[in-house]
Design an enzyme around this catalytic site. Structure first.
Site, PDB file in Angstrom:
ATOM      1  N   LYS A   1     -11.338  -8.645   5.873  1.00 52.05           N
ATOM      2  CA  LYS A   1     -11.146  -7.799   4.689  1.00 52.05           C
ATOM      3  C   LYS A   1      -9.902  -8.255   3.925  1.00 52.05           C
ATOM      4  O   LYS A   1      -8.883  -8.582   4.541  1.00 52.05           O
ATOM      5  CB  LYS A   1     -10.993  -6.341   5.147  1.00 52.05           C
ATOM      6  CG  LYS A   1     -10.982  -5.305   4.045  1.00 52.05           C
ATOM      7  CD  LYS A   1     -10.912  -3.886   4.642  1.00 52.05           C
ATOM      8  CE  LYS A   1     -10.974  -2.801   3.594  1.00 52.05           C
ATOM      9  NZ  LYS A   1     -10.935  -1.428   4.176  1.00 52.05           N
TER      10      LYS A   1
ATOM     11  N   SER B   1     -14.604   1.594   2.385  1.00 53.02           N
ATOM     12  CA  SER B   1     -14.134   0.540   1.516  1.00 53.02           C
ATOM     13  C   SER B   1     -14.339  -0.872   2.047  1.00 53.02           C
ATOM     14  O   SER B   1     -14.255  -1.836   1.282  1.00 53.02           O
ATOM     15  CB  SER B   1     -12.638   0.737   1.247  1.00 53.02           C
ATOM     16  OG  SER B   1     -11.907   0.595   2.448  1.00 53.02           O
TER      17      SER B   1
ATOM     18  N   SER C   1     -13.602   4.023   6.437  1.00 50.01           N
ATOM     19  CA  SER C   1     -13.910   2.751   5.782  1.00 50.01           C
ATOM     20  C   SER C   1     -14.497   1.653   6.663  1.00 50.01           C
ATOM     21  O   SER C   1     -14.934   0.636   6.138  1.00 50.01           O
ATOM     22  CB  SER C   1     -12.665   2.192   5.107  1.00 50.01           C
ATOM     23  OG  SER C   1     -12.518   2.797   3.854  1.00 50.01           O
TER      24      SER C   1
HETATM   25  N1  GLN Z   1     -13.513   6.582   1.547  1.00 48.08           N
HETATM   26  C1  GLN Z   1     -12.274   7.124   1.970  1.00 48.08           C
HETATM   27  C2  GLN Z   1     -11.301   7.106   0.815  1.00 48.08           C
HETATM   28  O1  GLN Z   1     -11.727   6.843  -0.238  1.00 48.08           O
HETATM   29  C3  GLN Z   1     -11.759   6.357   3.145  1.00 48.08           C
HETATM   30  C4  GLN Z   1     -11.155   5.073   2.784  1.00 48.08           C
HETATM   31  C5  GLN Z   1     -10.694   4.297   3.968  1.00 48.08           C
HETATM   32  O2  GLN Z   1     -10.990   4.603   5.104  1.00 48.08           O
HETATM   33  N2  GLN Z   1      -9.889   3.300   3.682  1.00 48.08           N
HETATM   34  O3  GLN Z   1     -10.150   7.335   0.957  1.00 48.08           O
END
Ligand code: GLN
Length: 476
Positions: free
Chosen positions: A79, A154, A178
């Protein structure tokens, strides 16, 4: 043999027995990326030359008779918020465009010790803020099972890279879901380790008390291998825990595992859970029951506050973490007459709308006069959420839950309504607030249908329990 379809475990066996070389394996995966990634958009940068050089080095080691580790010569997707020295690290943001990492994240250092191969950097929502990978400043990543649908986020890029055979494994970060949510949407295994089990040094921070680096793999056994490769104490991360003895992960004791009791929290099987998603997780429960597992209903009464608490604590921490991006030390820079104008321009142009929204939210909840009403209160409720889990773990060993309220949604479906997007993390967020380990596993037997996942949540540092049950499920 199609090398791109191998698991890490099978590739390791093949490399050791010299059935194929790391170079052949890497070339095969690079070929797959070339063929498929134009459509899917998983990678932001493919490091072809570097990967082939790493493969050559792994091959030399293997043919020189050096010890072959589990990850020697295994090509991985990383990532783009995890630093690899000399390669780009944009975190999906324009503000870090053309930024090159000056050092290796500890996880990367650990993987380099085993001579793993890094194919490239994968797409993400800007600074890991999102659930669909549509918030990236660079491109939209598509779900390989249906390119009209989102891959989740994400860490959508890493999930897609593994699901579409463009890497044997991948790393992501999980602050509120995420890793687990994109794993569920793409039909792969996603592990979010216990907070502190994996060093965050060299991870571009979103919310430091919630962030954790974890893995994407095709199988649970591969998750064990990759997790062992990245975990361990690190003095560069003050929240990293002392070394845990994870040797148990490698000696799978089926009798012990089958005696674990699984809890089902009634608060997770409510209206918001769509029929299709509910059916998927029920199938998984049936399979586990057939394997002999005992289930017990439990209650996590403060679950309903988790999303609100998260959307106070996460932006609070994000707003402070993101204060360092002034466009002076990193990334691209605008022309300006004064220092203030320079900051305003750099941050105004460099950050996307979701990032700005969260900086504003976070600054608000931390400001004098609101701090106690929002931030302090959220911290107190976070403790209550954690205590719910502590109590539940007196009754059961592992907790079973859905990962996502719906199947993968359509690209563009939720971009207009941030709140709607936030709701897609309702089942994953409590785990981060409590710092627990959890794995998202694909419900098997859905060939031709969109994937759906379920999650197993464990006691702190009991990755062996959740992955052990996962192994039983997989072989069932
Ligand atoms: N979707 C969640 C957010 O928007 C989690 C994001 C993540 O785990 N980095 O914060």
């Amino acid at each position: 043999m199609d090398l791109t379809k191998l698991t890490i475990q099978k590739a390791n066996e093949g490399l050791k027995s010299r059935e194929f070389s790391a170079t052949e394996l890497t070339r095969a995966l690079l070929g797959e990326i070339e063929g498929r990634d134009k459509e899917l958009g998983a990678y932001l940068e493919v490091n072809r030359d570097e990967a082939l050089a790493e493969a050559r080095k792994a091959d030399e080691l293997i043919s020189g008779g050096d010890p072959v580790h589990y990850l020697t010569g295994i090509p991985l997707a990383i990532k783009d918020n995890i630093l690899i020295k000399g390669r780009q690290a944009t975190a999906g943001s324009k503000i870090l465009e053309k930024y090159t990492a000056a050092y290796d994240a500890t996880v990367i250092k650990n993987l380099k010790k085993e001579e793993a191969i890094f194919l490239g950097k994968t797409n993400l929502d800007e600074f890991a803020m999102g659930s669909s990978t549509e918030n990236s400043a660079y491109q939209t990543t598509r779900n390989p099972h249906n390119p009209e649908r989102v891959p989740g986020g994400s860490s959508g890029g890493s999930a897609v890279a593994v699901a579409a055979n463009m890497a044997l494994g991948g790393l992501g970060s999980d602050t509120g879901g995420s890793i687990r949510q994109p794993a569920a949407f793409c039909g792969v295994v996603g592990l979010k380790p216990t907070y502190g089990a994996v060093s965050r040094y060299g991870l571009i921070a979103l919310a430091s008390s919630l962030d954790q680096i974890g893995t994407f793999t095709k199988t649970v056994s591969d998750a064990v291998i990759l997790f062992r490769g990245i975990s361990g104490h690190d003095e560069m991360d003050s929240t990293s825990t002392p070394d845990i003895d994870y040797s148990e992960l490698l000696v799978f004791d089926e009798n012990r595992i089958k005696n674990l009791t699984i809890g089902i929290p009634k608060e997770y099987f409510v209206k918001g859970l769509s029929d299709e998603a509910a059916r998927g997780v029920e199938e998984a429960i049936e399979t586990l029951k057939k394997s002999g597992f005992k289930f017990k209903e439990i209650s996590l009464p403060h679950t309903k506050y988790a999303l609100s608490v998260y959307y106070i604590i996460m932006p609070a921490e994000a707003s402070t973490n993101l204060a360092r991006y002034d466009g002076i030390r990193y990334g691209s820079r605008s022309e300006a007459e004064s220092l203030l104008e320079l900051y305003l321009k750099n941050r105004g142009r460099g950050f996307g709308p979701e990032t700005k929204r969260r900086i504003i939210l976070g600054t608000f909840v931390l400001s004098a006069g609101y701090y106690d009403a929002y931030y302090t209160k959220a911290q107190k409720v976070r403790t209550l959420i954690k205590q719910d889990f502590d109590k539940a773990f007196h009754e059961v060993d592992v907790i079973f839950a859905p990962v996502t309220p719906t199947l993968p949604f359509k690209i563009g479906e939720k971009t207009e309504d941030p709140l709607e997007m936030y709701l897609s993390d309702i089942f994953t967020i409590p785990v981060n607030l409590a710092g627990l380990p959890a794995v998202s596993l694909p419900v098997r037997g859905r060939e031709g249908k969109l994937p759906i996942g379920f999650q197993l949540i464990g006691r702190p540092f009991r990755e062996a329990d959740i992955l052990g049950i996962g192994q039983v499920y997989e072989s069932a």
